[in-house]
Design a protein around this motif. Structure first.
Motif, PDB file in Angstrom:
ATOM      1  N   LYS A 171       0.860  -1.191   0.000  1.00  0.00           N
ATOM      2  CA  LYS A 171       0.000   0.000   0.000  1.00  0.00           C
ATOM      3  C   LYS A 171       0.895   1.239   0.000  1.00  0.00           C
ATOM      4  CE  LYS A 171      -3.882  -2.300   1.600  1.00  0.00           C
ATOM      5  NZ  LYS A 171      -5.154  -2.250   1.063  1.00  0.00           N
ATOM      6  N   PRO A 172       1.459   1.582  -1.165  1.00  0.00           N
ATOM      7  CA  PRO A 172       2.449   2.670  -1.209  1.00  0.00           C
ATOM      8  C   PRO A 172       1.925   4.023  -0.738  1.00  0.00           C
ATOM      9  CG  PRO A 172       1.867   1.954  -3.430  1.00  0.00           C
ATOM     10  CD  PRO A 172       1.236   0.988  -2.470  1.00  0.00           C
ATOM     11  N   ALA A 173       0.662   4.317  -0.959  1.00  0.00           N
ATOM     12  CA  ALA A 173       0.135   5.613  -0.519  1.00  0.00           C
ATOM     13  C   ALA A 173       0.152   5.713   1.007  1.00  0.00           C
ATOM     14  CB  ALA A 173      -1.276   5.822  -1.056  1.00  0.00           C
ATOM     15  N   LEU A 174      -0.148   4.613   1.679  1.00  0.00           N
ATOM     16  CA  LEU A 174      -0.120   4.620   3.140  1.00  0.00           C
ATOM     17  C   LEU A 174       1.320   4.599   3.659  1.00  0.00           C
ATOM     18  CD1 LEU A 174      -3.083   2.192   3.922  1.00  0.00           C
ATOM     19  CD2 LEU A 174      -3.050   4.696   4.031  1.00  0.00           C
ATOM     20  N   ALA A 175       2.177   3.825   3.007  1.00  0.00           N
ATOM     21  CA  ALA A 175       3.590   3.797   3.409  1.00  0.00           C
ATOM     22  C   ALA A 175       4.208   5.182   3.261  1.00  0.00           C
ATOM     23  CB  ALA A 175       4.351   2.765   2.581  1.00  0.00           C
ATOM     24  N   VAL A 210       3.731   7.169   6.314  1.00  0.00           N
ATOM     25  CA  VAL A 210       4.641   6.776   7.400  1.00  0.00           C
ATOM     26  C   VAL A 210       6.025   7.377   7.157  1.00  0.00           C
ATOM     27  CG1 VAL A 210       5.663   4.862   8.679  1.00  0.00           C
ATOM     28  CG2 VAL A 210       3.327   4.655   7.788  1.00  0.00           C
ATOM     29  N   TYR A 211       6.491   7.343   5.912  1.00  0.00           N
ATOM     30  CA  TYR A 211       7.787   7.958   5.606  1.00  0.00           C
ATOM     31  C   TYR A 211       7.764   9.456   5.898  1.00  0.00           C
ATOM     32  CZ  TYR A 211      10.209   3.965   3.574  1.00  0.00           C
ATOM     33  OH  TYR A 211      10.860   2.765   3.403  1.00  0.00           O
ATOM     34  N   ASN A 212       6.667  10.106   5.607  1.00  0.00           N
ATOM     35  CA  ASN A 212       6.546  11.528   5.915  1.00  0.00           C
ATOM     36  C   ASN A 212       6.612  11.759   7.426  1.00  0.00           C
ATOM     37  OD1 ASN A 212       5.935  14.349   5.023  1.00  0.00           O
ATOM     38  ND2 ASN A 212       4.154  13.999   6.326  1.00  0.00           N
ATOM     39  N   LEU A 213       5.917  10.940   8.164  1.00  0.00           N
ATOM     40  CA  LEU A 213       5.945  11.022   9.629  1.00  0.00           C
ATOM     41  C   LEU A 213       7.358  10.781  10.152  1.00  0.00           C
ATOM     42  CD1 LEU A 213       4.298  11.285  12.254  1.00  0.00           C
ATOM     43  CD2 LEU A 213       3.803   8.842  12.058  1.00  0.00           C
ATOM     44  N   ASN A 273       4.338   8.048  -3.355  1.00  0.00           N
ATOM     45  CA  ASN A 273       3.060   8.682  -3.682  1.00  0.00           C
ATOM     46  C   ASN A 273       3.313  10.122  -4.137  1.00  0.00           C
ATOM     47  OD1 ASN A 273       0.469   9.572  -3.952  1.00  0.00           O
ATOM     48  ND2 ASN A 273      -0.137   9.219  -1.837  1.00  0.00           N
ATOM     49  N   PRO A 274       3.570  10.320  -5.426  1.00  0.00           N
ATOM     50  CA  PRO A 274       3.866  11.670  -5.934  1.00  0.00           C
ATOM     51  C   PRO A 274       2.733  12.676  -5.736  1.00  0.00           C
ATOM     52  CG  PRO A 274       4.453  10.001  -7.551  1.00  0.00           C
ATOM     53  CD  PRO A 274       3.690   9.302  -6.456  1.00  0.00           C
ATOM     54  N   LYS A 275       1.524  12.213  -5.482  1.00  0.00           N
ATOM     55  CA  LYS A 275       0.393  13.124  -5.287  1.00  0.00           C
ATOM     56  C   LYS A 275       0.227  13.568  -3.827  1.00  0.00           C
ATOM     57  CE  LYS A 275      -2.148  11.363  -9.219  1.00  0.00           C
ATOM     58  NZ  LYS A 275      -3.377  10.755  -9.716  1.00  0.00           N
ATOM     59  N   PHE A 276       1.006  13.001  -2.929  1.00  0.00           N
ATOM     60  CA  PHE A 276       0.954  13.335  -1.503  1.00  0.00           C
ATOM     61  C   PHE A 276       1.809  14.586  -1.287  1.00  0.00           C
ATOM     62  CE2 PHE A 276       2.407  11.877   2.944  1.00  0.00           C
ATOM     63  CZ  PHE A 276       1.359  12.527   3.567  1.00  0.00           C
ATOM     64  N   LEU A 277       1.172  15.701  -0.942  1.00  0.00           N
ATOM     65  CA  LEU A 277       1.857  16.994  -0.936  1.00  0.00           C
ATOM     66  C   LEU A 277       2.671  17.293   0.326  1.00  0.00           C
ATOM     67  CD1 LEU A 277      -0.890  19.228  -2.575  1.00  0.00           C
ATOM     68  CD2 LEU A 277       1.066  18.092  -3.646  1.00  0.00           C
ATOM     69  N   LYS A 278       2.314  16.738   1.458  1.00  0.00           N
ATOM     70  CA  LYS A 278       2.988  17.086   2.707  1.00  0.00           C
ATOM     71  C   LYS A 278       4.509  16.898   2.661  1.00  0.00           C
ATOM     72  CE  LYS A 278      -0.793  16.588   5.952  1.00  0.00           C
ATOM     73  NZ  LYS A 278      -1.259  15.923   7.184  1.00  0.00           N
ATOM     74  N   PRO A 279       5.015  15.791   2.115  1.00  0.00           N
ATOM     75  CA  PRO A 279       6.478  15.657   2.119  1.00  0.00           C
ATOM     76  C   PRO A 279       7.180  16.669   1.199  1.00  0.00           C
ATOM     77  CG  PRO A 279       5.472  13.771   1.037  1.00  0.00           C
ATOM     78  CD  PRO A 279       4.363  14.572   1.644  1.00  0.00           C
ATOM     79  N   TYR A 280       6.495  17.153   0.170  1.00  0.00           N
ATOM     80  CA  TYR A 280       7.090  18.200  -0.671  1.00  0.00           C
ATOM     81  C   TYR A 280       7.279  19.482   0.143  1.00  0.00           C
ATOM     82  CZ  TYR A 280       6.056  15.407  -4.862  1.00  0.00           C
ATOM     83  OH  TYR A 280       6.006  14.431  -5.813  1.00  0.00           O
ATOM     84  N   TYR A 281       6.254  19.850   0.902  1.00  0.00           N
ATOM     85  CA  TYR A 281       6.348  21.046   1.744  1.00  0.00           C
ATOM     86  C   TYR A 281       7.433  20.881   2.806  1.00  0.00           C
ATOM     87  CZ  TYR A 281       1.901  22.495  -0.314  1.00  0.00           C
ATOM     88  OH  TYR A 281       0.904  22.849  -1.179  1.00  0.00           O
ATOM     89  N   ALA A 282       7.478  19.696   3.402  1.00  0.00           N
ATOM     90  CA  ALA A 282       8.472  19.447   4.439  1.00  0.00           C
ATOM     91  C   ALA A 282       9.884  19.509   3.865  1.00  0.00           C
ATOM     92  CB  ALA A 282       8.217  18.093   5.092  1.00  0.00           C
ATOM     93  N   ALA A 283      10.079  18.938   2.681  1.00  0.00           N
ATOM     94  CA  ALA A 283      11.401  18.980   2.039  1.00  0.00           C
ATOM     95  C   ALA A 283      11.771  20.418   1.674  1.00  0.00           C
ATOM     96  CB  ALA A 283      11.422  18.083   0.811  1.00  0.00           C
TER      97      ALA A 283
END
Length: 103
Positions: free
Chosen positions: A42-46, A49-52, A77-87
């Motif tokens: 389940k890459p979107a859920l994983a 977790v990587y973002n966390l 998950n390229p559509k998951f925006l939170k890690p982009y902001y964090a990076a």
């Protein structure tokens, strides 16, 4: 609860945040690693977790590990925006405005 349904990400996130508040970072990281294994299909859920995990590394001033976790989240998950902001925030902390803008 998580042993029955590892997809309850709100519950998992709160557990990790509680460990962090108690300065139990090793436990938090170990739980994240275990959760990533459970969510391998389940890459979107994983990615969540990587973002966390990236946020945990950031709070410990482990900037390279934080960047690696945020990058892994966006790969999964390229559509998951939170890690982009964090990076991007991480790049601004490192005074690398150009790289932050590219995020």
């Amino acid at each position: 609860i998580l042993s029955y349904n590892p997809e309850l990400m709100n519950v998992f996130t709160n557990i990790i945040l509680l460990h962090a508040l108690k300065n139990e970072f090793r436990t938090a990281f170990n739980r994240c690693d275990h959760q990533i294994k459970l969510l391998s299909k389940k890459p979107a859920l994983a990615a969540q977790v990587y973002n966390l995990k990236g946020g945990l590394h950031l709070s410990q001033n482990e900037l390279d590990k934080a960047e690696d976790s945020f990058n892994r989240a966006t790969e999964l998950n390229p559509k998951f925006l939170k890690p982009y902001y964090a990076a991007a925030r991480l790049n601004l902390m490192n005074k690398d405005e150009d790289k932050a803008i590219l995020q």
